[in-house]
Scaffold this motif. Structure first.
Motif, PDB file in Angstrom:
ATOM      1  N   VAL A  10      47.275   4.644  81.341  1.00 35.47           N
ATOM      2  CA  VAL A  10      47.718   3.871  80.185  1.00 35.47           C
ATOM      3  C   VAL A  10      47.773   2.388  80.538  1.00 35.47           C
ATOM      4  O   VAL A  10      47.907   2.013  81.708  1.00 35.47           O
ATOM      5  N   LYS A  11      47.671   1.560  79.511  1.00 34.51           N
ATOM      6  CA  LYS A  11      47.796   0.121  79.676  1.00 34.51           C
ATOM      7  C   LYS A  11      49.226  -0.246  79.323  1.00 34.51           C
ATOM      8  O   LYS A  11      49.690  -0.004  78.206  1.00 34.51           O
ATOM      9  N   ALA A  12      49.939  -0.814  80.297  1.00 35.87           N
ATOM     10  CA  ALA A  12      51.341  -1.162  80.071  1.00 35.87           C
ATOM     11  C   ALA A  12      51.672  -2.440  80.819  1.00 35.87           C
ATOM     12  O   ALA A  12      51.575  -2.483  82.043  1.00 35.87           O
ATOM     13  N   GLN A  16      47.422  -1.218  84.592  1.00 37.56           N
ATOM     14  CA  GLN A  16      47.103   0.163  84.274  1.00 37.56           C
ATOM     15  C   GLN A  16      47.925   1.074  85.171  1.00 37.56           C
ATOM     16  O   GLN A  16      48.029   0.834  86.369  1.00 37.56           O
ATOM     17  N   GLU A  17      48.528   2.092  84.581  1.00 37.53           N
ATOM     18  CA  GLU A  17      49.384   3.020  85.315  1.00 37.53           C
ATOM     19  C   GLU A  17      48.907   4.450  85.076  1.00 37.53           C
ATOM     20  O   GLU A  17      48.513   4.804  83.971  1.00 37.53           O
ATOM     21  N   LYS A  18      48.963   5.270  86.123  1.00 35.17           N
ATOM     22  CA  LYS A  18      48.659   6.692  85.994  1.00 35.17           C
ATOM     23  C   LYS A  18      49.973   7.410  85.726  1.00 35.17           C
ATOM     24  O   LYS A  18      50.910   7.315  86.525  1.00 35.17           O
ATOM     25  N   VAL A  19      50.071   8.108  84.579  1.00 30.39           N
ATOM     26  CA  VAL A  19      51.323   8.757  84.195  1.00 30.39           C
ATOM     27  C   VAL A  19      51.072  10.201  83.792  1.00 30.39           C
ATOM     28  O   VAL A  19      49.994  10.552  83.327  1.00 30.39           O
ATOM     29  N   SER A  20      52.081  11.023  83.998  1.00 26.44           N
ATOM     30  CA  SER A  20      52.109  12.381  83.474  1.00 26.44           C
ATOM     31  C   SER A  20      53.510  12.605  82.915  1.00 26.44           C
ATOM     32  O   SER A  20      54.399  11.776  83.098  1.00 26.44           O
ATOM     33  N   VAL A  21      53.717  13.708  82.237  1.00 24.14           N
ATOM     34  CA  VAL A  21      54.997  13.976  81.590  1.00 24.14           C
ATOM     35  C   VAL A  21      56.095  14.086  82.643  1.00 24.14           C
ATOM     36  O   VAL A  21      55.948  14.795  83.637  1.00 24.14           O
ATOM     37  N   GLY A  22      57.185  13.340  82.439  1.00 22.02           N
ATOM     38  CA  GLY A  22      58.312  13.356  83.365  1.00 22.02           C
ATOM     39  C   GLY A  22      58.307  12.215  84.368  1.00 22.02           C
ATOM     40  O   GLY A  22      59.294  12.016  85.065  1.00 22.02           O
ATOM     41  N   ASP A  23      57.205  11.470  84.470  1.00 24.74           N
ATOM     42  CA  ASP A  23      57.139  10.353  85.415  1.00 24.74           C
ATOM     43  C   ASP A  23      58.010   9.186  84.950  1.00 24.74           C
ATOM     44  O   ASP A  23      58.180   8.968  83.751  1.00 24.74           O
ATOM     45  N   VAL A  24      58.538   8.438  85.904  1.00 25.87           N
ATOM     46  CA  VAL A  24      59.288   7.222  85.622  1.00 25.87           C
ATOM     47  C   VAL A  24      58.451   6.057  86.116  1.00 25.87           C
ATOM     48  O   VAL A  24      58.036   6.023  87.274  1.00 25.87           O
ATOM     49  N   VAL A  25      58.185   5.084  85.219  1.00 23.88           N
ATOM     50  CA  VAL A  25      57.305   3.967  85.514  1.00 23.88           C
ATOM     51  C   VAL A  25      58.050   2.662  85.241  1.00 23.88           C
ATOM     52  O   VAL A  25      58.812   2.569  84.276  1.00 23.88           O
ATOM     53  N   VAL A  26      57.809   1.661  86.079  1.00 23.07           N
ATOM     54  CA  VAL A  26      58.394   0.333  85.883  1.00 23.07           C
ATOM     55  C   VAL A  26      57.280  -0.599  85.434  1.00 23.07           C
ATOM     56  O   VAL A  26      56.272  -0.761  86.124  1.00 23.07           O
ATOM     57  N   VAL A  27      57.451  -1.214  84.240  1.00 17.82           N
ATOM     58  CA  VAL A  27      56.456  -2.115  83.668  1.00 17.82           C
ATOM     59  C   VAL A  27      57.123  -3.436  83.305  1.00 17.82           C
ATOM     60  O   VAL A  27      58.343  -3.565  83.390  1.00 17.82           O
ATOM     61  N   ASP A  28      56.319  -4.417  82.891  1.00 14.06           N
ATOM     62  CA  ASP A  28      56.869  -5.677  82.426  1.00 14.06           C
ATOM     63  C   ASP A  28      57.760  -5.428  81.211  1.00 14.06           C
ATOM     64  O   ASP A  28      57.596  -4.438  80.494  1.00 14.06           O
ATOM     65  N   GLN A  41      49.338   2.667  75.156  1.00 15.20           N
ATOM     66  CA  GLN A  41      47.924   2.775  74.812  1.00 15.20           C
ATOM     67  C   GLN A  41      47.155   3.497  75.923  1.00 15.20           C
ATOM     68  O   GLN A  41      47.096   3.011  77.050  1.00 15.20           O
ATOM     69  N   PRO A  42      46.569   4.665  75.634  1.00 15.44           N
ATOM     70  CA  PRO A  42      45.821   5.382  76.674  1.00 15.44           C
ATOM     71  C   PRO A  42      44.415   4.802  76.860  1.00 15.44           C
ATOM     72  O   PRO A  42      43.761   4.406  75.897  1.00 15.44           O
ATOM     73  N   LEU A  43      43.965   4.740  78.112  1.00 13.06           N
ATOM     74  CA  LEU A  43      42.614   4.304  78.432  1.00 13.06           C
ATOM     75  C   LEU A  43      41.748   5.470  78.901  1.00 13.06           C
ATOM     76  O   LEU A  43      40.533   5.436  78.779  1.00 13.06           O
ATOM     77  N   MET A  44      42.410   6.516  79.447  1.00 10.40           N
ATOM     78  CA  MET A  44      41.701   7.699  79.902  1.00 10.40           C
ATOM     79  C   MET A  44      42.678   8.864  79.909  1.00 10.40           C
ATOM     80  O   MET A  44      43.857   8.678  80.180  1.00 10.40           O
ATOM     81  N   LEU A  45      42.183  10.058  79.598  1.00 16.80           N
ATOM     82  CA  LEU A  45      43.000  11.261  79.596  1.00 16.80           C
ATOM     83  C   LEU A  45      42.295  12.346  80.395  1.00 16.80           C
ATOM     84  O   LEU A  45      41.116  12.607  80.178  1.00 16.80           O
ATOM     85  N   VAL A  46      43.016  12.943  81.343  1.00 17.94           N
ATOM     86  CA  VAL A  46      42.483  14.050  82.129  1.00 17.94           C
ATOM     87  C   VAL A  46      43.299  15.280  81.771  1.00 17.94           C
ATOM     88  O   VAL A  46      44.512  15.317  81.976  1.00 17.94           O
TER      89      VAL A  46
END
Length: 106
Positions: A10-12, A16-28, A41-46
Motif C-alpha cells: 500500500v501507499k501510505a 510503500q509498506e507491505k501489510v497483512s491483516v493484523g499488522d501494525v504500521v507507522v506512517v507519516d 491505496q493498494p498498489l499490489m495484492l498477493v
C-alpha cells in the motif's frame, strides 16, 4: 510459498509498506481521531498464488486500517558551523507519525 498468504503493498505517507491483516504500521501523520478507520491505496495484492497489479482490479480492493495513536519520531539534531567566523546554529526536529493497525483486505 503457502497458498493462504494474503498481503498487500500500500501507499501510505509517501512510502510503500507491505501489510497483512493484523499488522501494525507507522506512517507519516494522518488526519483523524484515535479509533477512526482509514482506507489505504493498494498498489499490489498477493492472494495465495494470484498477484494483482492492474489498476482496474485494484480499484475494487479495499485495505482498511484503524488509527491506534499519534506519536513523534526520534529526535534529529542539526548543527551548522562555519570555521573562523563564529557562526554556529543548533536545531532539532521530530517527525509527526501515526501508528495504524490493518483491519482488513477485501
Amino acid at each position: 510459498m503457502s497458498s493462504n498468504v494474503v498481503y498487500a503493498i500500500v501507499k501510505a505517507g509517501g512510502r510503500q509498506e507491505k501489510v497483512s491483516v493484523g499488522d501494525v504500521v507507522v506512517v507519516d501523520r494522518l488526519s483523524g481521531e484515535v479509533g477512526q478507520s482509514v482506507e489505504l491505496q493498494p498498489l499490489m495484492l498477493v492472494d495465495g498464488e494470484k498477484v494483482t497489479t492492474g489498476a482496474d482490479d485494484l480499484a475494487k480492493v479495499k485495505v482498511t486500517a484503524e488509527i491506534v495513536r499519534d506519536e513523534k519520531g526520534p529526535k534529529i539534531s542539526i548543527m551548522k558551523f562555519k570555521n573562523k567566523t563564529g557562526y554556529r546554529r543548533r536545531q532539532g526536529y521530530r517527525s509527526s507519525l501515526t501508528r495504524l493497525k490493518v483491519t482488513g483486505i477485501k
